[in-house]
Design a protein around this motif. Structure first.
Motif, PDB file in Angstrom:
ATOM      1  N   ARG A  18       6.294  -2.593   4.784  1.00 62.88           N
ATOM      2  CA  ARG A  18       5.706  -4.129   4.516  1.00 62.88           C
ATOM      3  C   ARG A  18       6.600  -4.394   3.424  1.00 62.88           C
ATOM      4  N   LYS A  19       7.427  -3.536   2.716  1.00 62.42           N
ATOM      5  CA  LYS A  19       8.300  -4.215   1.362  1.00 62.42           C
ATOM      6  C   LYS A  19       7.439  -4.403   0.480  1.00 62.42           C
ATOM      7  N   ARG A  20       6.193  -3.679   0.156  1.00 64.95           N
ATOM      8  CA  ARG A  20       5.206  -4.245  -0.931  1.00 64.95           C
ATOM      9  C   ARG A  20       4.904  -3.027  -1.768  1.00 64.95           C
ATOM     10  N   LEU A  21       4.593  -3.309  -3.071  1.00 60.25           N
ATOM     11  CA  LEU A  21       4.437  -2.540  -4.114  1.00 60.25           C
ATOM     12  C   LEU A  21       3.010  -2.474  -4.358  1.00 60.25           C
ATOM     13  N   GLY A  22       2.261  -1.195  -4.498  1.00 62.35           N
ATOM     14  CA  GLY A  22       0.847  -1.269  -4.740  1.00 62.35           C
ATOM     15  C   GLY A  22       0.446   0.058  -5.078  1.00 62.35           C
ATOM     16  N   VAL A  23      -0.772   0.291  -5.389  1.00 56.77           N
ATOM     17  CA  VAL A  23      -1.404   1.330  -5.787  1.00 56.77           C
ATOM     18  C   VAL A  23      -2.207   1.751  -4.972  1.00 56.77           C
ATOM     19  N   VAL A  24      -2.327   3.203  -4.536  1.00 56.59           N
ATOM     20  CA  VAL A  24      -2.998   3.893  -3.612  1.00 56.59           C
ATOM     21  C   VAL A  24      -4.555   4.089  -4.118  1.00 56.59           C
ATOM     22  N   MET A  25      -5.177   3.290  -3.205  1.00 55.79           N
ATOM     23  CA  MET A  25      -6.626   3.268  -3.800  1.00 55.79           C
ATOM     24  C   MET A  25      -7.654   4.356  -2.957  1.00 55.79           C
ATOM     25  N   ASP A  26      -7.125   4.860  -1.870  1.00 57.68           N
ATOM     26  CA  ASP A  26      -7.932   5.667  -1.042  1.00 57.68           C
ATOM     27  C   ASP A  26      -7.103   6.106   0.243  1.00 57.68           C
ATOM     28  N   ASP A  27      -7.315   7.361   0.809  1.00 55.65           N
ATOM     29  CA  ASP A  27      -6.667   7.839   2.061  1.00 55.65           C
ATOM     30  C   ASP A  27      -7.874   8.088   3.129  1.00 55.65           C
ATOM     31  N   VAL A  28      -7.997   6.964   3.993  1.00 53.57           N
ATOM     32  CA  VAL A  28      -9.204   7.259   4.959  1.00 53.57           C
ATOM     33  C   VAL A  28      -8.586   7.142   6.350  1.00 53.57           C
ATOM     34  N   GLY A  29      -8.938   8.292   7.004  1.00 51.57           N
ATOM     35  CA  GLY A  29      -8.317   8.706   8.411  1.00 51.57           C
ATOM     36  C   GLY A  29      -7.008   8.754   8.595  1.00 51.57           C
TER      37      GLY A  29
ATOM     38  N   ARG B  53      -3.328  -1.318  -2.992  1.00 50.72           N
ATOM     39  CA  ARG B  53      -3.719  -2.546  -3.596  1.00 50.72           C
ATOM     40  C   ARG B  53      -2.917  -2.988  -4.357  1.00 50.72           C
ATOM     41  N   PRO B  54      -2.347  -4.289  -4.339  1.00 49.30           N
ATOM     42  CA  PRO B  54      -1.283  -4.914  -5.275  1.00 49.30           C
ATOM     43  C   PRO B  54      -1.844  -4.353  -6.804  1.00 49.30           C
ATOM     44  N   PRO B  55      -0.906  -3.939  -7.845  1.00 47.78           N
ATOM     45  CA  PRO B  55      -0.892  -3.642  -9.262  1.00 47.78           C
ATOM     46  C   PRO B  55      -2.029  -4.699 -10.074  1.00 47.78           C
ATOM     47  N   SER B  56      -1.699  -6.048  -9.571  1.00 40.32           N
ATOM     48  CA  SER B  56      -2.381  -6.928 -10.207  1.00 40.32           C
ATOM     49  C   SER B  56      -3.942  -7.306  -9.729  1.00 40.32           C
ATOM     50  N   GLY B  57      -4.341  -6.531  -8.545  1.00 47.53           N
ATOM     51  CA  GLY B  57      -5.534  -6.507  -8.233  1.00 47.53           C
ATOM     52  C   GLY B  57      -5.327  -7.375  -6.602  1.00 47.53           C
ATOM     53  N   GLY B  58      -6.434  -7.311  -5.994  1.00 46.38           N
ATOM     54  CA  GLY B  58      -6.302  -8.513  -4.780  1.00 46.38           C
ATOM     55  C   GLY B  58      -6.667  -7.535  -3.604  1.00 46.38           C
ATOM     56  N   ARG B  59      -6.570  -7.874  -2.482  1.00 46.00           N
ATOM     57  CA  ARG B  59      -6.901  -7.398  -1.273  1.00 46.00           C
ATOM     58  C   ARG B  59      -5.850  -6.253  -0.708  1.00 46.00           C
ATOM     59  N   GLU B  60      -6.612  -5.095  -0.187  1.00 44.37           N
ATOM     60  CA  GLU B  60      -6.064  -3.991  -0.072  1.00 44.37           C
ATOM     61  C   GLU B  60      -5.505  -4.152   1.275  1.00 44.37           C
TER      62      GLU B  60
END
Length: 89
Positions: A32-43, A49-56
């Protein structure tokens, strides 16, 4: 950005590695050419999630890599600029 948020961003930034990214790691989803923070590993999929927050979003770990130093620096600069301007990142 508050000091607490800045500490979270700094704590979640690690250099690139060959291992699967851990929860809290700043990553790039190459699909997706997106930067983010890993919040969980499910299935077998990573929730990011974006570093500034927002929708996962869900990502296939095959297409995710740890962020490089320049990408980490970009997030830190944006967070600092937001704090100086008195707005949230």
């Amino acid at each position: 950005m508050t000091d607490d948020n800045r500490e979270r961003v700094e704590a979640h930034t690690t250099p690139a590695s060959t291992e699967a990214p851990a929860i809290g790691t700043l990553v790039v989803d190459e699909a997706r050419k997106r930067l983010g923070v890993v919040m969980d590993d499910v299935g077998g999929r990573l929730q990011i999630r974006p570093p500034s927050g927002g929708r996962e979003w869900d990502a296939d770990p095959v297409h995710v890599r740890s962020a490089r130093e320049d990408e980490i620096l970009r997030v830190r600069v944006a967070a600092t600029a937001a704090m100086v301007q008195g707005r949230s990142l």
